[in-house]
Design a protein around this motif. Sequence first.
Motif, PDB file in Angstrom:
ATOM      1  N   LEU A   1       0.815  -1.217   0.000  1.00 13.27           N
ATOM      2  CA  LEU A   1       0.000   0.000   0.000  1.00 13.27           C
ATOM      3  C   LEU A   1       0.846   1.263   0.000  1.00 13.27           C
ATOM      4  O   LEU A   1       0.362   2.337   0.356  1.00 13.27           O
ATOM      5  CB  LEU A   1      -0.958  -0.007   1.200  1.00 13.27           C
ATOM      6  N   ASP A   2       2.111   1.151  -0.403  1.00 15.06           N
ATOM      7  CA  ASP A   2       2.926   2.355  -0.588  1.00 15.06           C
ATOM      8  C   ASP A   2       2.212   3.320  -1.526  1.00 15.06           C
ATOM      9  O   ASP A   2       1.641   2.921  -2.544  1.00 15.06           O
ATOM     10  CB  ASP A   2       4.281   1.984  -1.204  1.00 15.06           C
ATOM     11  N   GLY A   3       2.212   4.608  -1.163  1.00 12.98           N
ATOM     12  CA  GLY A   3       1.573   5.609  -2.002  1.00 12.98           C
ATOM     13  C   GLY A   3       0.141   5.910  -1.626  1.00 12.98           C
ATOM     14  O   GLY A   3      -0.442   6.860  -2.143  1.00 12.98           O
ATOM     15  N   ILE A   4      -0.445   5.117  -0.731  1.00  9.17           N
ATOM     16  CA  ILE A   4      -1.807   5.363  -0.248  1.00  9.17           C
ATOM     17  C   ILE A   4      -1.728   6.219   1.014  1.00  9.17           C
ATOM     18  O   ILE A   4      -1.002   5.888   1.956  1.00  9.17           O
ATOM     19  CB  ILE A   4      -2.543   4.043   0.047  1.00  9.17           C
TER      20      ILE A   4
ATOM     21  N   GLN B   1       0.707  -2.364   6.023  1.00  9.59           N
ATOM     22  CA  GLN B   1       0.925  -2.730   4.623  1.00  9.59           C
ATOM     23  C   GLN B   1       1.506  -1.586   3.797  1.00  9.59           C
ATOM     24  O   GLN B   1       1.526  -1.652   2.580  1.00  9.59           O
ATOM     25  CB  GLN B   1      -0.383  -3.226   4.005  1.00  9.59           C
ATOM     26  N   GLY B   2       1.969  -0.537   4.491  1.00  9.79           N
ATOM     27  CA  GLY B   2       2.725   0.498   3.797  1.00  9.79           C
ATOM     28  C   GLY B   2       2.022   1.813   3.578  1.00  9.79           C
ATOM     29  O   GLY B   2       2.638   2.759   3.064  1.00  9.79           O
ATOM     30  N   ALA B   3       0.731   1.924   3.924  1.00 10.30           N
ATOM     31  CA  ALA B   3       0.036   3.194   3.749  1.00 10.30           C
ATOM     32  C   ALA B   3       0.620   4.249   4.686  1.00 10.30           C
ATOM     33  O   ALA B   3       1.085   3.942   5.782  1.00 10.30           O
ATOM     34  CB  ALA B   3      -1.462   3.026   4.012  1.00 10.30           C
ATOM     35  N   SER B   4       0.582   5.500   4.244  1.00 12.93           N
ATOM     36  CA  SER B   4       0.964   6.626   5.092  1.00 12.93           C
ATOM     37  C   SER B   4      -0.277   7.069   5.862  1.00 12.93           C
ATOM     38  O   SER B   4      -1.228   7.588   5.270  1.00 12.93           O
ATOM     39  CB  SER B   4       1.504   7.777   4.236  1.00 12.93           C
ATOM     40  N   VAL B   5      -0.281   6.841   7.169  1.00 11.92           N
ATOM     41  CA  VAL B   5      -1.471   7.076   7.982  1.00 11.92           C
ATOM     42  C   VAL B   5      -1.226   8.256   8.919  1.00 11.92           C
ATOM     43  O   VAL B   5      -0.274   8.253   9.704  1.00 11.92           O
ATOM     44  CB  VAL B   5      -1.847   5.828   8.804  1.00 11.92           C
ATOM     45  N   VAL B   6      -2.106   9.241   8.836  1.00 11.95           N
ATOM     46  CA  VAL B   6      -2.066  10.403   9.709  1.00 11.95           C
ATOM     47  C   VAL B   6      -3.256  10.305  10.658  1.00 11.95           C
ATOM     48  O   VAL B   6      -4.412  10.302  10.214  1.00 11.95           O
ATOM     49  CB  VAL B   6      -2.129  11.715   8.904  1.00 11.95           C
TER      50      VAL B   6
ATOM     51  N   ASP C   1      -6.289   9.424   0.132  1.00 14.04           N
ATOM     52  CA  ASP C   1      -7.008   8.370  -0.578  1.00 14.04           C
ATOM     53  C   ASP C   1      -8.127   7.785   0.270  1.00 14.04           C
ATOM     54  O   ASP C   1      -9.168   7.363  -0.252  1.00 14.04           O
ATOM     55  CB  ASP C   1      -6.041   7.239  -0.956  1.00 14.04           C
ATOM     56  N   VAL C   2      -7.919   7.754   1.585  1.00 14.84           N
ATOM     57  CA  VAL C   2      -8.850   7.106   2.507  1.00 14.84           C
ATOM     58  C   VAL C   2      -9.049   8.008   3.714  1.00 14.84           C
ATOM     59  O   VAL C   2      -8.087   8.592   4.240  1.00 14.84           O
ATOM     60  CB  VAL C   2      -8.301   5.738   2.989  1.00 14.84           C
ATOM     61  N   VAL C   3     -10.284   8.133   4.158  1.00 17.51           N
ATOM     62  CA  VAL C   3     -10.614   8.770   5.436  1.00 17.51           C
ATOM     63  C   VAL C   3     -11.410   7.773   6.261  1.00 17.51           C
ATOM     64  O   VAL C   3     -12.351   7.154   5.750  1.00 17.51           O
ATOM     65  CB  VAL C   3     -11.428  10.066   5.250  1.00 17.51           C
ATOM     66  N   ILE C   4     -11.027   7.619   7.520  1.00 15.33           N
ATOM     67  CA  ILE C   4     -11.742   6.746   8.452  1.00 15.33           C
ATOM     68  C   ILE C   4     -12.236   7.607   9.601  1.00 15.33           C
ATOM     69  O   ILE C   4     -11.458   8.376  10.186  1.00 15.33           O
ATOM     70  CB  ILE C   4     -10.812   5.638   9.008  1.00 15.33           C
ATOM     71  N   GLN C   5     -13.527   7.510   9.926  1.00 18.37           N
ATOM     72  CA  GLN C   5     -14.061   8.313  11.028  1.00 18.37           C
ATOM     73  C   GLN C   5     -15.099   7.515  11.799  1.00 18.37           C
ATOM     74  O   GLN C   5     -15.752   6.622  11.249  1.00 18.37           O
ATOM     75  CB  GLN C   5     -14.636   9.636  10.516  1.00 18.37           C
TER      76      GLN C   5
ATOM     77  N   THR D   1      -9.942  -1.879   1.613  1.00 20.13           N
ATOM     78  CA  THR D   1      -9.084  -2.413   0.559  1.00 20.13           C
ATOM     79  C   THR D   1      -9.903  -2.872  -0.655  1.00 20.13           C
ATOM     80  O   THR D   1      -9.457  -2.736  -1.798  1.00 20.13           O
ATOM     81  CB  THR D   1      -8.221  -3.566   1.083  1.00 20.13           C
ATOM     82  N   THR D   2     -11.124  -3.387  -0.417  1.00 14.48           N
ATOM     83  CA  THR D   2     -11.994  -3.728  -1.542  1.00 14.48           C
ATOM     84  C   THR D   2     -12.360  -2.474  -2.337  1.00 14.48           C
ATOM     85  O   THR D   2     -12.353  -2.476  -3.576  1.00 14.48           O
ATOM     86  CB  THR D   2     -13.269  -4.419  -1.029  1.00 14.48           C
ATOM     87  N   ALA D   3     -12.667  -1.387  -1.613  1.00 14.50           N
ATOM     88  CA  ALA D   3     -13.012  -0.133  -2.287  1.00 14.50           C
ATOM     89  C   ALA D   3     -11.824   0.444  -3.052  1.00 14.50           C
ATOM     90  O   ALA D   3     -11.993   1.014  -4.141  1.00 14.50           O
ATOM     91  CB  ALA D   3     -13.529   0.879  -1.271  1.00 14.50           C
ATOM     92  N   LEU D   4     -10.614   0.301  -2.513  1.00 13.11           N
ATOM     93  CA  LEU D   4      -9.430   0.771  -3.230  1.00 13.11           C
ATOM     94  C   LEU D   4      -9.220  -0.027  -4.519  1.00 13.11           C
ATOM     95  O   LEU D   4      -8.856   0.533  -5.559  1.00 13.11           O
ATOM     96  CB  LEU D   4      -8.195   0.667  -2.335  1.00 13.11           C
ATOM     97  N   LEU D   5      -9.443  -1.338  -4.439  1.00 13.83           N
ATOM     98  CA  LEU D   5      -9.335  -2.164  -5.641  1.00 13.83           C
ATOM     99  C   LEU D   5     -10.382  -1.747  -6.674  1.00 13.83           C
ATOM    100  O   LEU D   5     -10.080  -1.611  -7.872  1.00 13.83           O
ATOM    101  CB  LEU D   5      -9.508  -3.638  -5.282  1.00 13.83           C
ATOM    102  N   ALA D   6     -11.615  -1.526  -6.214  1.00 17.86           N
ATOM    103  CA  ALA D   6     -12.674  -1.103  -7.135  1.00 17.86           C
ATOM    104  C   ALA D   6     -12.341   0.252  -7.758  1.00 17.86           C
ATOM    105  O   ALA D   6     -12.626   0.490  -8.938  1.00 17.86           O
ATOM    106  CB  ALA D   6     -14.009  -1.048  -6.399  1.00 17.86           C
TER     107      ALA D   6
END
Length: 395
Positions: free
Chosen positions: A5-8, A29-34, A90-94, A180-185
């Motif tokens: 997930l580098d670059g996510i 898995q490599g995502a940059s998480v803030v 790319d992703v927001v979780i709340q 991850t399913t949504a990222l693939l889609a």
Amino acid sequence: MSALLDGITVLDLSRVLAGPYCAQLLADQGASVVKVESPEGDECRAWGSPAPNGLSHNFNSVNRGKRSITLNLKSEPARGVLRRLAGQADVVIQSFLPDTARRLGVDYDSLRAVRPDLVFCSVSGFGSRGPLAGKPGYDLTMQAFSGIMSLTGHEGQPPVRSGVSFIDMTTGLNAYAGVTTALLARERTGRGAHVQVSLLETAIALLGYHGVAWLQQGIMPRPQGSGIAHLVPYQAFRCADGWLLAGATNDAAWRRFAQGLGRPDLADDPRFATNQGRLDHRGELVPLLEGIFASGTVAGWVERLQDRQVAVAPLHDLEQALGHPQVLANDMVVTALTPAGQAVPLLGCPFKFAGEAMPPRRAPPPLGADTADVLAGMLGLDAAEIEALRQAGAL
């Protein structure tokens, strides 16, 4: 192996366990998480005793690999910063309640306006629809509400919670699967998605065959202690020096079970030869087995039964489990380093690719430790602009 997930880039606005665990898995898995927190911080930081790195064990368990910034979303300048950050994410979780999310401008409609292909994950207690959709929910309350607590423990005794917060953690896994399913889609369609998970939906799904048996035949499960209602034997037994769990999952396994006990005659006893017979005569068979197991040690019985491919395991405490060579061989105990080089032991990621675990890249962050770096790196703000936001009460 490169991080998949580098670059996510992920903005984690969630709190406590479920959402943060999803974000931690993405970081693994490599995502940059803030991790975006209020100036007071995720309340999970204050739960339980502090660990050697100064953070709570609760917080440490679900926040490795992240950078932490603080934003006072009650102020418009902070909300403006968040919108700009969302435009780079790319992703927001709340995990805010719906009305709160809308008031703070962190709901799906508000943020996809600045990033149309955003993958947005909402974590709630009771789900997105229905009369309780706006109510808060927690792991323990959901163990009660879902019916799980009604079939946990011993019949006739007070209700018992599971010893681990499994609904929270499984909801985090569900959120990870959805994201991850949504990222693939998105890779295939170019469109973002609103992923919605809840503690209630997780808990109901975890009812499994108990829920299906009730729906199909009205079978109401009862608490079974360490056992299982439809299999005998399959429960904990006390040995001379401790406890083990052993069971026979079918009649062939029962014959191996009896041989391992040194009682092949039990396999031929017409009362016990079939699982239905063993169910009918549970009250006779279980005390008999309890007497046999009490005559030997845990290690002795485990060896004898494992040699015959019988389901058996010692009842470990955490020291035994987390120090076991099998757990260590599968990288389920890992070490992350703080910026000062302090080693922080943590639990590993529960899935691997080609059997290879990604090492954690950073320990869980102190509150707001990365605010200036993130605002400079993602938004290009200089020191004067960041200080102006501080003076405005945004940070």
